[in-house]
Enzyme design. Structure first.
Site, PDB file in Angstrom:
ATOM      1  N   TYR A 189       0.874  -1.031   0.080  1.00  8.97           N
ATOM      2  CA  TYR A 189      -0.010   0.114   0.034  1.00  8.97           C
ATOM      3  C   TYR A 189       0.838   1.155  -0.145  1.00  8.97           C
ATOM      4  CZ  TYR A 189      -4.193  -2.937   1.038  1.00  8.97           C
ATOM      5  OH  TYR A 189      -5.176  -3.819   0.824  1.00  8.97           O
TER       6      TYR A 189
ATOM      7  N   LEU B 224     -17.838  -0.500   0.744  1.00  6.86           N
ATOM      8  CA  LEU B 224     -18.381   0.817   0.180  1.00  6.86           C
ATOM      9  C   LEU B 224     -18.376   1.041  -1.347  1.00  6.86           C
ATOM     10  CD1 LEU B 224     -17.712   3.604   2.904  1.00  6.86           C
ATOM     11  CD2 LEU B 224     -19.739   2.243   2.749  1.00  6.86           C
TER      12      LEU B 224
ATOM     13  N   GLY C 268     -16.686   3.864  -2.380  1.00  8.87           N
ATOM     14  CA  GLY C 268     -17.184   5.088  -1.865  1.00  8.87           C
ATOM     15  C   GLY C 268     -18.398   5.328  -2.820  1.00  8.87           C
TER      16      GLY C 268
HETATM   17  N1  LIG Z   1      -7.381  -7.606  -0.166  1.00 13.40           N
HETATM   18  C1  LIG Z   1      -7.541  -6.888  -1.279  1.00 13.40           C
HETATM   19  O1  LIG Z   1      -7.132  -7.206  -2.389  1.00 13.40           O
HETATM   20  C2  LIG Z   1      -7.799  -5.372  -0.921  1.00 13.40           C
HETATM   21  C3  LIG Z   1      -8.277  -4.591  -2.153  1.00 13.40           C
HETATM   22  C4  LIG Z   1      -8.433  -3.452  -1.642  1.00 13.40           C
HETATM   23  C5  LIG Z   1      -8.568  -2.784  -0.648  1.00 13.40           C
HETATM   24  N2  LIG Z   1      -8.425  -3.823   0.588  1.00 13.40           N
HETATM   25  C6  LIG Z   1      -8.508  -3.232   1.898  1.00 13.40           C
HETATM   26  O2  LIG Z   1      -9.772  -2.809   2.193  1.00 13.40           O
HETATM   27  C7  LIG Z   1      -9.788  -1.537   2.585  1.00 13.40           C
HETATM   28  C8  LIG Z   1     -10.982  -0.617   2.119  1.00 13.40           C
HETATM   29  O3  LIG Z   1     -11.007  -0.795   0.663  1.00 13.40           O
HETATM   30  P1  LIG Z   1     -11.466   0.528  -0.062  1.00 13.40           P
HETATM   31  O4  LIG Z   1     -10.696   1.711   0.240  1.00 13.40           O
HETATM   32  O5  LIG Z   1     -11.354   0.339  -1.422  1.00 13.40           O
HETATM   33  O6  LIG Z   1     -12.873   0.564   0.330  1.00 13.40           O
HETATM   34  P2  LIG Z   1     -14.169   1.251   0.782  1.00 13.40           P
HETATM   35  O7  LIG Z   1     -14.164   1.354   2.435  1.00 13.40           O
HETATM   36  O8  LIG Z   1     -15.386   0.621  -0.029  1.00 13.40           O
HETATM   37  O9  LIG Z   1     -14.066   2.728   0.104  1.00 13.40           O
HETATM   38  C9  LIG Z   1     -13.393   3.664   0.880  1.00 13.40           C
HETATM   39  C10 LIG Z   1     -13.406   4.977   0.043  1.00 13.40           C
HETATM   40  O10 LIG Z   1     -14.720   5.576   0.100  1.00 13.40           O
HETATM   41  C11 LIG Z   1     -14.828   6.917   0.161  1.00 13.40           C
HETATM   42  N3  LIG Z   1     -15.439   7.231   1.355  1.00 13.40           N
HETATM   43  C12 LIG Z   1     -15.348   6.428   2.596  1.00 13.40           C
HETATM   44  N4  LIG Z   1     -16.214   6.927   3.439  1.00 13.40           N
HETATM   45  C13 LIG Z   1     -16.719   7.816   3.059  1.00 13.40           C
HETATM   46  C14 LIG Z   1     -17.876   8.466   3.368  1.00 13.40           C
HETATM   47  N5  LIG Z   1     -18.286   8.455   4.857  1.00 13.40           N
HETATM   48  N6  LIG Z   1     -18.320   9.415   2.557  1.00 13.40           N
HETATM   49  C15 LIG Z   1     -18.206   9.427   1.547  1.00 13.40           C
HETATM   50  N7  LIG Z   1     -17.060   8.866   0.872  1.00 13.40           N
HETATM   51  C16 LIG Z   1     -16.494   7.915   1.652  1.00 13.40           C
HETATM   52  C17 LIG Z   1     -13.477   7.187   0.198  1.00 13.40           C
HETATM   53  O11 LIG Z   1     -13.024   7.473  -1.093  1.00 13.40           O
HETATM   54  P3  LIG Z   1     -12.389   8.843  -1.844  1.00 13.40           P
HETATM   55  O12 LIG Z   1     -11.070   8.497  -1.269  1.00 13.40           O
HETATM   56  O13 LIG Z   1     -12.211   8.619  -3.063  1.00 13.40           O
HETATM   57  O14 LIG Z   1     -13.011   9.988  -1.318  1.00 13.40           O
HETATM   58  C18 LIG Z   1     -12.804   6.167   0.647  1.00 13.40           C
HETATM   59  O15 LIG Z   1     -11.415   5.995   0.194  1.00 13.40           O
HETATM   60  C19 LIG Z   1      -8.364  -0.808   2.075  1.00 13.40           C
HETATM   61  O16 LIG Z   1      -7.987   0.209   2.800  1.00 13.40           O
HETATM   62  C20 LIG Z   1      -7.354  -1.946   2.337  1.00 13.40           C
HETATM   63  O17 LIG Z   1      -7.131  -1.912   3.670  1.00 13.40           O
HETATM   64  C21 LIG Z   1      -7.930  -5.061   0.364  1.00 13.40           C
END
Ligand SMILES: NC(=O)c1ccc[n+]([C@@H]2O[C@H](COP(=O)([O-])OP(=O)(O)OC[C@H]3O[C@@H](n4cnc5c(N)ncnc54)[C@H](OP(=O)(O)O)[C@@H]3O)[C@@H](O)[C@H]2O)c1
Length: 340
Positions: A57, A212, A215
């Site tokens: 990351y 989410l 997002g």
């Molecule tokens: N194992 C794997 O292959 C894998 C792959 C991906 C992720 N992950 C893990 O899963 C975690 C979560 O993944 P993700 O960041 O893709 O998922 P997510 O939780 O679905 O999306 C997070 C994003 O949503 C937006 N967001 C979050 N809360 C919000 C709110 N209250 N209001 C408006 N927008 C909001 C932000 O986007 P913006 O930054 O665009 O504002 C944030 O970066 C990662 O940090 C990582 O630790 C693992």
């Protein structure tokens, strides 16, 4: 914040896990160090102890920021999960993949960046389709015996591989995978076909990533707000927008944020689930933390299910239908105990 046991272990982790893929400003998105510290402060103040990162990351910046944070705080309070597999050195053919050499090398690098002697949960990040699964489990078990890792877990891997690994580990007396990290949300339900039933069978906790949908399920793209999702992404196509509109409608009826509905949905699916919530702004995390107070009723769950349901495909659809026929033979269906 309540605490849950992570899989078939005694490890207590907060009911939400903090995703830190966005800690660091590389590739023109994410939170700088100060904001990342504020996010971790808010998470810990709410009782959150479960933090998810990976060697890859932000090319190591996420682990470095967390390392700096926990070295000034109470290391023992946090349950740190990181991952190995993905390339962090382009000149070495064994600096990527699931092989033992990369596992050992990657863990040493992560320990340095995290400024700690031990990782609580080490995930295999993505299946490389090459390394024998016994090599992986034996390596993870050695790291656990060395005290460098406490628990083994796995992400983004076919169900049959995980099942073979856990069965082998049980026979060999090795540590088993206790958690399964997969993309799972109202926009991504395909893990319901094989992965989630497998996790239930082995008593693993599922840690959904992108709950989410990056997002999209917060409804902000419907309002014209922007984030890091590219306009051509499946998360913004007509079907995804239709599902997101239903999430927003239910959130409006309940007087909560759409993100709360989307997160809570992943926690009310009848299996042990701890969503990994990402945030690049403090206000986003503060909003997401409030989702733990929501309980969706039967009617809301039914509407969300109907709007986002996917076909199980073969063999799921086929044997579910046939099972009724097979078990009905002789009128026994209602008299035989059903398993989940
Ligand atoms: N194992 C794997 O292959 C894998 C792959 C991906 C992720 N992950 C893990 O899963 C975690 C979560 O993944 P993700 O960041 O893709 O998922 P997510 O939780 O679905 O999306 C997070 C994003 O949503 C937006 N967001 C979050 N809360 C919000 C709110 N209250 N209001 C408006 N927008 C909001 C932000 O986007 P913006 O930054 O665009 O504002 C944030 O970066 C990662 O940090 C990582 O630790 C693992």
């Amino acid at each position: 914040m309540k605490y849950k046991l992570l899989g078939r272990s005694g490890l207590k982790v907060s009911e939400l896990c903090l995703g830190t893929m966005g800690f660091g400003t590389e590739a023109n998105w994410g939170a700088d160090k100060r904001t990342s510290f504020e996010i971790m402060d808010a998470f810990a103040n709410a009782g959150g102890n479960f933090i998810d990162t990976a060697n890859i990351y932000k090319l190591g910046t996420s682990e470095k920021i967390i390392g700096e944070y926990i070295s000034n705080d109470d290391r023992d309070f946090f349950v740190l999960a990181t991952k190995y597999t993905l390339l962090d050195n382009r000149t070495n053919p064994n600096a990527s993949g699931n092989n033992r050499k990369n596992m050992m090398r990657s863990v040493e690098e992560s320990l340095k960046r995290l400024q700690t002697d031990f990782i609580d949960v080490l995930y295999l990040h993505i299946w490389d389709d090459i390394t024998p699964i016994d090599e992986v489990l034996r390596g993870l078990d050695d790291l656990i015996r060395q005290g460098k890792v406490n628990y083994a877990a796995i992400s983004d891997t076919p169900a049959w591989v995980v099942a073979k690994g856990n069965t082998l580990a049980e026979l060999m007396g090795w540590s088993q995978f206790i958690a399964l990290q997969v993309e799972y949300s109202l926009l991504q339900r395909t893990p319901e076909r094989e992965l989630i039933p497998m996790a239930k069978h082995f008593g693993m906790t599922v840690t959904p990533w992108a709950p989410l949908a990056g997002g999209a399920l917060t409804g902000k793209y419907l309002r014209g707000d922007k984030g890091r999702i590219k306009p051509e992404s499946n998360r913004l196509n007509d079907n995804s927008m239709r599902i997101t509109k239903e999430v927003v409608a239910i959130a409006d009826e309940l007087g909560v944020s759409p993100g709360h509905v989307a997160l809570q949905w992943t926690r009310q699916q009848g299996f042990s689930s701890i969503p990994i919530v990402g945030a690049t702004k403090l206000s986003q995390l503060e909003d997401n933390l409030q989702s733990v107070d929501l309980v969706l009723n039967e009617e809301h769950l039914r509407r969300l299910d109907e709007t986002s349901v996917i076909p199980l495909g073969f063999p799921g659809d086929f044997f579910k239908e046939e099972a009724v026929r097979i078990n009905s033979f002789g009128g026994f269906y209602d008299r035989v105990e059903k398993r989940n």
